[in-house]
Design an enzyme around this catalytic site. Structure first.
Site, mmCIF file in Angstrom:
data_model
loop_
_atom_site.group_PDB
_atom_site.id
_atom_site.type_symbol
_atom_site.label_atom_id
_atom_site.label_comp_id
_atom_site.label_asym_id
_atom_site.label_seq_id
_atom_site.Cartn_x
_atom_site.Cartn_y
_atom_site.Cartn_z
ATOM 1 N N SER A 138 42.515 50.766 39.494
ATOM 2 C CA SER A 138 43.399 49.560 39.957
ATOM 3 C C SER A 138 44.864 49.769 39.572
ATOM 4 O O SER A 138 45.466 50.675 38.754
ATOM 5 C CB SER A 138 42.951 48.292 38.981
ATOM 6 O OG SER A 138 41.780 48.303 39.346
ATOM 7 N N SER A 144 41.354 44.250 44.457
ATOM 8 C CA SER A 144 40.060 44.113 44.992
ATOM 9 C C SER A 144 39.905 45.145 46.053
ATOM 10 O O SER A 144 38.900 45.668 46.598
ATOM 11 C CB SER A 144 39.878 42.681 45.644
ATOM 12 O OG SER A 144 39.596 41.935 44.636
ATOM 13 N N TYR A 190 41.458 56.067 53.176
ATOM 14 C CA TYR A 190 40.698 56.144 51.963
ATOM 15 C C TYR A 190 40.132 57.332 51.745
ATOM 16 O O TYR A 190 39.741 58.056 50.661
ATOM 17 C CB TYR A 190 39.582 55.006 52.003
ATOM 18 C CG TYR A 190 38.457 55.267 52.932
ATOM 19 C CD1 TYR A 190 38.609 54.647 53.969
ATOM 20 C CD2 TYR A 190 37.288 55.906 52.349
ATOM 21 C CE1 TYR A 190 37.274 54.821 54.733
ATOM 22 C CE2 TYR A 190 36.160 56.061 53.284
ATOM 23 C CZ TYR A 190 36.477 55.583 54.602
ATOM 24 O OH TYR A 190 35.465 55.709 55.472
ATOM 25 N N ARG A 280 23.669 20.767 12.065
ATOM 26 C CA ARG A 280 24.468 19.631 12.195
ATOM 27 C C ARG A 280 23.797 18.300 12.286
ATOM 28 O O ARG A 280 22.835 18.210 13.179
ATOM 29 C CB ARG A 280 25.516 19.729 13.538
ATOM 30 C CG ARG A 280 26.306 18.607 13.938
ATOM 31 C CD ARG A 280 27.616 18.308 12.825
ATOM 32 N NE ARG A 280 28.215 17.531 13.354
ATOM 33 C CZ ARG A 280 29.442 16.776 12.529
ATOM 34 N NH1 ARG A 280 29.298 17.174 11.390
ATOM 35 N NH2 ARG A 280 30.166 16.041 13.031
ATOM 36 N N GLU A 375 35.725 45.312 37.482
ATOM 37 C CA GLU A 375 34.748 46.111 38.014
ATOM 38 C C GLU A 375 34.262 45.189 39.410
ATOM 39 O O GLU A 375 33.104 45.325 39.708
ATOM 40 C CB GLU A 375 33.441 46.544 37.279
ATOM 41 C CG GLU A 375 34.013 47.524 36.211
ATOM 42 C CD GLU A 375 32.788 48.206 35.476
ATOM 43 O OE1 GLU A 375 31.988 48.471 36.276
ATOM 44 O OE2 GLU A 375 32.822 48.716 34.473
ATOM 45 N N THR A 377 35.523 41.617 41.432
ATOM 46 C CA THR A 377 35.335 39.930 41.343
ATOM 47 C C THR A 377 34.220 39.607 41.819
ATOM 48 O O THR A 377 33.394 40.266 42.519
ATOM 49 C CB THR A 377 36.739 39.429 41.981
ATOM 50 O OG1 THR A 377 36.591 39.432 43.144
ATOM 51 C CG2 THR A 377 37.959 39.700 41.470
ATOM 52 N N SER A 378 33.801 38.218 41.447
ATOM 53 C CA SER A 378 32.555 37.794 42.082
ATOM 54 C C SER A 378 32.567 37.526 43.508
ATOM 55 O O SER A 378 31.542 38.141 44.043
ATOM 56 C CB SER A 378 32.467 36.091 41.379
ATOM 57 O OG SER A 378 32.246 36.251 40.017
#
Ligand SMILES: Cc1cc2nc3c(=O)[nH]c(=O)nc-3n(C[C@H](O)[C@H](O)[C@H](O)COP(=O)(O)OP(=O)(O)OC[C@H]3O[C@@H](n4cnc5c(N)ncnc54)[C@H](O)[C@@H]3O)c2cc1C
Length: 391
Positions: A138, A144, A190, A280, A375, A377-378
């Site tokens: 990153s 992302s 890439y 409790r 690693e 995002t969602s």
């Protein structure tokens, strides 16, 4: 305890049934987490520093080379066993979990898979014994969209000269070896990305600012600075221009490890909340006697069990050499949701006390947030899952 090996061939062992070796290893990791990690958790979180003596014990006990073959000094275990350790450590402290996770599922894994014999001989025994590793993909402008990275590696004779900056690098403060991704041929997009092995004391390489974070505060997260950092060709991990494959394929496996981290965290939060609910008292009885609390705990326990089945299945798929890309993305997506929900609802079971630092509930919630971010995002996990179901 059932020994999987003793089961008839026709029967498949249930996912949560461990082999004798796995069972013994899990017990050892659990004992280590309780005896060695737990006493340091509060201080490490408050100070934002990983205890160096504890780190030394990780190496001593073989936790930093779990799946590295014995020929390189490793423990010769499986990927599944590495995930058991990440789960057990994270039950006590998610920072301890991620230190072991990055070393085993990213750094050792990438070297074993993509390193040549000379690189494996040079680095694996050190990674097992004493050297922390970090994985640097990153950057400030590429998270992302990781493959739009701006770090450049200019070829100069038989060397590469690297310039750029990396951000958010886990373990960077302690690490001696860094896997750094840079682009050798930006005009190829890439397909110019290349992975390099960089030792901490290399000229032109330095570790920058450490982040002051919401959660996993003991795990270091730092910037890396590359200024005319000259590397020999022997520092290339895998092939020139194939770094994108190293990055993608290692992270696919790493996501199962983050699932294990989130699973362990959820288990830890739930265990504390169950104990508290029994102690409790309100309205003259333990709050665990109220059906609302019972049902809340039951729902959370069910989610934790579902997360466990997904982590164990994905890790076993990987060890069996079967495809696991979709399952790994699902594990990361689902377990990070479960961890956040479980940690948040467990905090509420403590009432006002959960909102203070006198109880562990608030730390579990702070630590859980990272599961949905690093690693991939969602949303990135959902993209992978959608691609694999839509074709
Ligand atoms: C504590 C910590 C440790 C880390 N450790 C490492 C490490 O060791 N090595 C490393 O290389 N990196 C590491 N990272 C970086 C991490 O992987 C990135 O932060 C992550 O991939 C997200 O990138 P970003 O922060 O740039 O967010 P962005 O990519 O800018 O995303 C911002 C938001 O936009 C959403 N988004 C982006 N693109 C899309 C899209 N196409 N569709 C829908 N939504 C989208 C994201 O889901 C997110 O909600 C770490 C980060 C943290 C916080």
């Amino acid at each position: 305890m059932v020994d999987i090996a003793s089961l008839p061939l026709s029967s498949s062992a249930p996912l949560t049934v461990l082999s004798e070796e796995e069972h013994m290893f899990q017990a050892a990791a659990r004992e280590f987490a309780e005896n060695e990690i737990r006493p340091h958790v509060e201080t490490m979180d408050r100070e934002g520093v990983f205890n160096p003596e504890l780190l030394r014990k990780f190496f001593q006990q073989g936790f930093m080379g779990l799946a590295v073959p014995e020929a390189f000094g490793g423990s010769g275990g499986t990927f599944f066993m590495a995930n058991l350790a990440i789960e057990e450590f994270s039950r006590v402290d998610a920072s301890a979990g991620v230190v072991v996770d990055v070393q085993n599922t990213l750094v050792n894994n990438a070297l074993e898979r993509w390193g040549n014999e000379a690189q494996k001989l040079q680095y694996l025994p050190r990674l097992v014994r004493e050297t922390v590793g970090a994985y640097a993909l990153s950057e400030a402008g590429s998270g992302s969209d990781a493959f739009s990275l701006a770090t450049r590696a200019r070829q100069d004779g038989d060397c590469f000269v690297l310039n750029g900056r990396k951000l958010w690098i886990t373990n960077a403060k302690e690490a001696g070896l860094f896997i750094v991704f840079a682009n050798v041929n930006p005009e190829f997009g890439y397909k110019g990305i290349t992975a390099f092995l960089i030792e901490r004391d290399t000229a032109g390489f330095s570790v920058g600012k450490k982040e002051d974070k919401l959660g996993i505060r003991a795990s270091s997260t730092c910037e890396l600075i590359l200024e005319d950092c000259r590397l020999p060709r022997a520092a290339v991990l895998g092939d020139v221009g194939k770094g994108y494959k190293v990055a993608i394929e290692t992270l696919n496996e790493g996501r199962i490890g983050i699932g294990a981290q989130m699973l362990g965290l959820a288990r830890g939060a739930l265990q504390h909340a169950v104990a508290y609910a029994k102690e409790r008292k309100q309205f003259g009885r333990p709050i665990a006697e109220f059906q609302a609390i019972q049902f809340q705990l039951a729902r959370l326990a069910t989610e934790v069990e579902a997360a466990r089945l997904m982590v164990y299945n994905a890790a076993r798929l990987k060890d069996a050499g079967l495809p696991f890309l979709k399952e790994a993305a699902m594990v990361k997506y689902f377990c990070s949701q479960v961890a956040e929900r479980v940690a948040s609802e467990c905090l509420e079971i403590y009432g006002g006390y959960g909102f203070t630092k006198d109880y562990p509930a608030e730390k579990y919630l702070r630590d859980s947030k990272i599961g949905k971010i690093y690693e991939g995002t969602s949303f990135m996990q959902l993209q992978t899952i959608a691609k694999s179901i839509l074709g």
